[in-house]
Structure formats: C-alpha cells, structure tokens
Motif scaffolding. Sequence first.
Motif, PDB file in Angstrom:
ATOM      1  N   ARG A  95      22.631 -17.422 -15.929  1.00  0.00           N
ATOM      2  CA  ARG A  95      23.465 -18.106 -16.419  1.00  0.00           C
ATOM      3  C   ARG A  95      22.754 -19.293 -17.029  1.00  0.00           C
ATOM      4  NH1 ARG A  95      25.204 -14.128 -15.925  1.00  0.00           N
ATOM      5  NH2 ARG A  95      27.121 -13.456 -14.989  1.00  0.00           N
ATOM      6  N   GLY A  96      23.650 -20.319 -17.410  1.00  0.00           N
ATOM      7  CA  GLY A  96      23.117 -21.533 -18.077  1.00  0.00           C
ATOM      8  C   GLY A  96      22.278 -22.285 -17.279  1.00  0.00           C
ATOM      9  N   GLY A  97      22.451 -22.242 -15.933  1.00  0.00           N
ATOM     10  CA  GLY A  97      21.604 -23.264 -15.139  1.00  0.00           C
ATOM     11  C   GLY A  97      20.198 -22.528 -14.382  1.00  0.00           C
ATOM     12  N   ALA A  98      20.388 -21.222 -14.805  1.00  0.00           N
ATOM     13  CA  ALA A  98      19.391 -20.543 -14.254  1.00  0.00           C
ATOM     14  C   ALA A  98      17.676 -20.830 -14.690  1.00  0.00           C
ATOM     15  CB  ALA A  98      19.474 -19.177 -14.285  1.00  0.00           C
ATOM     16  N   GLU A  99      16.813 -20.815 -13.686  1.00  0.00           N
ATOM     17  CA  GLU A  99      15.635 -21.203 -14.240  1.00  0.00           C
ATOM     18  C   GLU A  99      14.765 -19.984 -15.025  1.00  0.00           C
ATOM     19  OE1 GLU A  99      13.726 -23.912 -13.682  1.00  0.00           O
ATOM     20  OE2 GLU A  99      15.216 -24.817 -12.505  1.00  0.00           O
ATOM     21  N   LYS A 100      14.208 -20.217 -16.202  1.00  0.00           N
ATOM     22  CA  LYS A 100      13.410 -19.341 -16.855  1.00  0.00           C
ATOM     23  C   LYS A 100      11.972 -19.499 -16.467  1.00  0.00           C
ATOM     24  CE  LYS A 100      16.869 -19.559 -20.795  1.00  0.00           C
ATOM     25  NZ  LYS A 100      17.042 -19.802 -22.092  1.00  0.00           N
ATOM     26  N   GLY A 101      11.132 -18.753 -17.265  1.00  0.00           N
ATOM     27  CA  GLY A 101       9.889 -18.852 -17.023  1.00  0.00           C
ATOM     28  C   GLY A 101       9.334 -18.505 -15.427  1.00  0.00           C
ATOM     29  N   LEU A 102       8.356 -18.976 -15.075  1.00  0.00           N
ATOM     30  CA  LEU A 102       7.752 -18.877 -14.000  1.00  0.00           C
ATOM     31  C   LEU A 102       7.991 -20.076 -12.811  1.00  0.00           C
ATOM     32  CD1 LEU A 102       4.827 -16.588 -14.358  1.00  0.00           C
ATOM     33  CD2 LEU A 102       7.152 -15.931 -13.939  1.00  0.00           C
ATOM     34  N   ALA A 103       8.023 -19.842 -11.601  1.00  0.00           N
ATOM     35  CA  ALA A 103       8.119 -20.913 -10.747  1.00  0.00           C
ATOM     36  C   ALA A 103       6.840 -21.716 -10.308  1.00  0.00           C
ATOM     37  CB  ALA A 103       8.626 -20.825  -9.484  1.00  0.00           C
ATOM     38  N   LEU A 104       6.523 -22.855 -10.456  1.00  0.00           N
ATOM     39  CA  LEU A 104       5.248 -23.464  -9.782  1.00  0.00           C
ATOM     40  C   LEU A 104       4.939 -23.084  -8.279  1.00  0.00           C
ATOM     41  CD1 LEU A 104       2.783 -25.391 -10.512  1.00  0.00           C
ATOM     42  CD2 LEU A 104       4.231 -27.112  -9.497  1.00  0.00           C
ATOM     43  N   ILE A 105       3.642 -22.604  -8.237  1.00  0.00           N
ATOM     44  CA  ILE A 105       3.218 -22.463  -6.757  1.00  0.00           C
ATOM     45  C   ILE A 105       2.053 -22.905  -6.430  1.00  0.00           C
ATOM     46  CG2 ILE A 105       4.345 -20.171  -7.042  1.00  0.00           C
ATOM     47  CD1 ILE A 105       1.326 -18.900  -7.232  1.00  0.00           C
ATOM     48  N   ASN A 106       1.510 -23.029  -5.074  1.00  0.00           N
ATOM     49  CA  ASN A 106       0.262 -23.581  -4.816  1.00  0.00           C
ATOM     50  C   ASN A 106      -0.600 -22.403  -4.259  1.00  0.00           C
ATOM     51  OD1 ASN A 106       0.856 -26.364  -5.110  1.00  0.00           O
ATOM     52  ND2 ASN A 106       2.245 -26.174  -3.153  1.00  0.00           N
ATOM     53  N   PRO A 107      -1.579 -21.834  -4.938  1.00  0.00           N
ATOM     54  CA  PRO A 107      -2.197 -20.850  -4.414  1.00  0.00           C
ATOM     55  C   PRO A 107      -3.363 -20.996  -3.260  1.00  0.00           C
ATOM     56  CG  PRO A 107      -3.299 -21.815  -6.419  1.00  0.00           C
ATOM     57  CD  PRO A 107      -2.011 -22.644  -6.289  1.00  0.00           C
ATOM     58  N   PRO A 108      -3.750 -19.959  -2.709  1.00  0.00           N
ATOM     59  CA  PRO A 108      -4.549 -20.150  -1.560  1.00  0.00           C
ATOM     60  C   PRO A 108      -5.830 -20.864  -1.959  1.00  0.00           C
ATOM     61  CG  PRO A 108      -3.556 -17.919  -1.605  1.00  0.00           C
ATOM     62  CD  PRO A 108      -3.419 -18.615  -2.787  1.00  0.00           C
ATOM     63  N   GLN A 109      -6.351 -21.414  -0.934  1.00  0.00           N
ATOM     64  CA  GLN A 109      -7.769 -22.115  -1.166  1.00  0.00           C
ATOM     65  C   GLN A 109      -8.926 -21.030  -1.728  1.00  0.00           C
ATOM     66  OE1 GLN A 109      -9.552 -23.823   2.314  1.00  0.00           O
ATOM     67  NE2 GLN A 109     -11.202 -24.785   1.031  1.00  0.00           N
ATOM     68  N   GLY A 110      -9.770 -21.477  -2.841  1.00  0.00           N
ATOM     69  CA  GLY A 110     -10.501 -20.482  -3.405  1.00  0.00           C
ATOM     70  C   GLY A 110      -9.767 -19.779  -4.533  1.00  0.00           C
ATOM     71  N   THR A 111      -8.515 -19.855  -4.815  1.00  0.00           N
ATOM     72  CA  THR A 111      -7.998 -19.092  -5.932  1.00  0.00           C
ATOM     73  C   THR A 111      -7.403 -19.943  -7.046  1.00  0.00           C
ATOM     74  OG1 THR A 111      -7.165 -17.111  -4.200  1.00  0.00           O
ATOM     75  CG2 THR A 111      -5.991 -17.448  -6.417  1.00  0.00           C
ATOM     76  N   PHE A 112      -7.763 -19.634  -8.060  1.00  0.00           N
ATOM     77  CA  PHE A 112      -7.385 -20.494  -9.463  1.00  0.00           C
ATOM     78  C   PHE A 112      -5.937 -19.634 -10.012  1.00  0.00           C
ATOM     79  CE2 PHE A 112     -11.797 -21.653  -8.722  1.00  0.00           C
ATOM     80  CZ  PHE A 112     -11.567 -23.025  -9.039  1.00  0.00           C
ATOM     81  N   ILE A 113      -5.093 -20.151 -10.231  1.00  0.00           N
ATOM     82  CA  ILE A 113      -3.991 -19.371 -10.958  1.00  0.00           C
ATOM     83  C   ILE A 113      -3.675 -20.250 -11.947  1.00  0.00           C
ATOM     84  CG2 ILE A 113      -2.307 -20.480  -9.260  1.00  0.00           C
ATOM     85  CD1 ILE A 113      -0.824 -17.681  -9.485  1.00  0.00           C
ATOM     86  N   THR A 114      -3.134 -19.808 -13.240  1.00  0.00           N
ATOM     87  CA  THR A 114      -3.034 -20.424 -14.546  1.00  0.00           C
ATOM     88  C   THR A 114      -1.546 -19.707 -14.878  1.00  0.00           C
ATOM     89  OG1 THR A 114      -4.239 -18.980 -15.927  1.00  0.00           O
ATOM     90  CG2 THR A 114      -5.283 -20.710 -14.874  1.00  0.00           C
ATOM     91  N   PHE A 115      -0.741 -20.429 -15.825  1.00  0.00           N
ATOM     92  CA  PHE A 115       0.514 -19.793 -16.495  1.00  0.00           C
ATOM     93  C   PHE A 115       0.351 -20.021 -17.875  1.00  0.00           C
ATOM     94  CE2 PHE A 115       1.609 -20.775 -11.937  1.00  0.00           C
ATOM     95  CZ  PHE A 115       2.250 -19.665 -11.728  1.00  0.00           C
ATOM     96  N   ALA A 116       0.950 -19.509 -18.611  1.00  0.00           N
ATOM     97  CA  ALA A 116       1.136 -19.489 -20.042  1.00  0.00           C
ATOM     98  C   ALA A 116       1.457 -20.660 -20.635  1.00  0.00           C
ATOM     99  CB  ALA A 116       1.692 -18.328 -20.764  1.00  0.00           C
ATOM    100  N   THR A 117       2.689 -21.414 -19.850  1.00  0.00           N
ATOM    101  CA  THR A 117       3.181 -22.554 -19.901  1.00  0.00           C
ATOM    102  C   THR A 117       3.566 -23.414 -18.873  1.00  0.00           C
ATOM    103  OG1 THR A 117       4.450 -23.694 -21.646  1.00  0.00           O
ATOM    104  CG2 THR A 117       5.443 -21.577 -20.568  1.00  0.00           C
ATOM    105  N   ALA A 118       4.173 -24.549 -19.141  1.00  0.00           N
ATOM    106  CA  ALA A 118       4.851 -25.249 -18.088  1.00  0.00           C
ATOM    107  C   ALA A 118       5.811 -24.455 -16.918  1.00  0.00           C
ATOM    108  CB  ALA A 118       5.348 -26.692 -18.169  1.00  0.00           C
ATOM    109  N   ALA A 119       5.779 -24.688 -15.785  1.00  0.00           N
ATOM    110  CA  ALA A 119       6.903 -24.113 -15.120  1.00  0.00           C
ATOM    111  C   ALA A 119       8.113 -24.259 -15.436  1.00  0.00           C
ATOM    112  CB  ALA A 119       6.597 -24.541 -13.474  1.00  0.00           C
ATOM    113  N   GLY A 120       8.815 -23.013 -15.377  1.00  0.00           N
ATOM    114  CA  GLY A 120      10.406 -23.278 -15.768  1.00  0.00           C
ATOM    115  C   GLY A 120      10.334 -23.220 -17.360  1.00  0.00           C
ATOM    116  N   SER A 121       9.325 -23.017 -17.919  1.00  0.00           N
ATOM    117  CA  SER A 121       9.432 -22.853 -19.405  1.00  0.00           C
ATOM    118  C   SER A 121       9.174 -21.451 -20.038  1.00  0.00           C
ATOM    119  CB  SER A 121       8.413 -24.004 -20.109  1.00  0.00           C
ATOM    120  OG  SER A 121       8.888 -25.213 -19.724  1.00  0.00           O
ATOM    121  N   VAL A 122       9.135 -21.200 -21.424  1.00  0.00           N
ATOM    122  CA  VAL A 122       8.614 -19.841 -21.885  1.00  0.00           C
ATOM    123  C   VAL A 122       7.844 -20.140 -22.916  1.00  0.00           C
ATOM    124  CG1 VAL A 122      11.083 -18.826 -21.236  1.00  0.00           C
ATOM    125  CG2 VAL A 122      10.615 -20.083 -23.473  1.00  0.00           C
TER     126      VAL A 122
END
Length: 237
Positions: A161-188
């Motif tokens: 719906r109009g208020g639903a989140e798009k894209g992916l949610a920001l997370i905190n990865p475990p120690q020793g893990t690097f994680i990257t997203f294509a763009t900002a959290a909640g964006s496409v």
Amino acid sequence: MKRQLAILFLLVTSIIASYGQTEKRLALVVGNSKYIGKGNSLRNPVNDATDVAIKLKALGFDVDTLLDASLLEMDDAIDDFGMKAKEYDVALFYYSGHGLQSKGNNYMVPVDAELKSEAEVQYKCTPLNMLLDKMDESDCPLKIIVLDACRNNPLTKSWYRGGAEKGLALINPPQGTFITFATAAGSVALDGKDRNSPDPTAFLETLDRPNLDLDKFFSEVGKLVWKETNNEQVPWK
C-alpha cells in the motif's frame, strides 16, 4: 546499487591489498532475471552476475555461479556455500535480482516465487538472515555480502500500500561480515537499459583501474553512478 558496487570494489580491493596471494577466496554469485509472471522479469541481473563472476575469477576467487534460480536451488546453494566457506579465508556472496522487506526482515526473491500476499514471503523467498547465519557459522575470517536487490518490485504490487516500505531494510550484520546494498534503505535502484545496471557497470570499470585506495574507489564509483543515473541513485554508507 551504487553503494553495492562501491563496497564490493572496496572489499575486493581490500582483499587484494590485505591478503596474500596464497589466501583462499570463495564467491557465490547469483543473478535472477526471468521471474514468473508478466512484467516481473528484470533485464540485467543475469548479465551482472555473469560479468561479476568472470571478474572475481580473474581476481583469484573460486566462484560458483547460479542463474535464474528457484527457491530450492537458492537455499541449497547458500547451504553449500556456508559449508565450503569453512575452508576459505574470504567468502563473498553477490546477489542481483528482486529483493523485498517484510515485517522488518529482508528476503531475496527466487524466480519461481508467486506472491499473492505478504504472509507468503517467508515461505516462498530466501531470507537474508539464513545467509547471514550460514556465513557466520563458517567462521571464515572475512565475509562479504553484496545485494543488488533494491529494484522496484512488481511482485508486491497487489499487497503493498502507499505507506509500505520499498527496497530493503537496514540491518546490522554480525561481526566480521561486510554487507552492502544497491541503494539507501527503503529506496529502489535502477535496473538499467544496457547490458549491466549502473552500479555493476561502475564497479567493473573501476576495478580495472590500478592503484586506487579505498577512499578513491568509493569516490570514483560514486561519480560514475551519479552521472549514469542523473543523480537519481544516491549511495549510502
């Protein structure tokens, strides 16, 4: 996605600079393009994954490549990847395709997913948390996750719906893990009209430039993506 490319280059560059040539490097590269349902397919993920896999092999990685994967194939590949990573010094997971968030959790979408309601996501998509757990269990010293999975997702149009989140949610990865997203959290991010999406294009181009430190790499990849997308896609750190 730009951030993805920037971080991926950053991490690969870091690997090359910080680890000796005898260090063992493993990568699982997944690209999903041919989704079930009219209008659900993506133009570039298979191309992006294929080209990234070739580049990583040239950089000394042992690479497993999975294209247009079903839920079972993705889950099995991630399980195998986690087991193999126990014997490696560097483990890199790259995913290009549809991704979504549901109830604060992120999911990668296999090509056979048919989502009629949000309640089906946890059963028909691959949870990012599963990948994180598998990689964390491996105790591999350096773990890298690159997610080019922030495109606008038509699979959710019937229940977002109009208020639903798009894209992916920001997370905190475990120690020793690097994680990257294509763009900002909640964006496409943009899929692109050429062979590769904007970020993989910038990533692959910048990887061929010698003697770039990490800060310079981030700057150069960012400039390329901003230019390619007319400032539509802005990376985040």
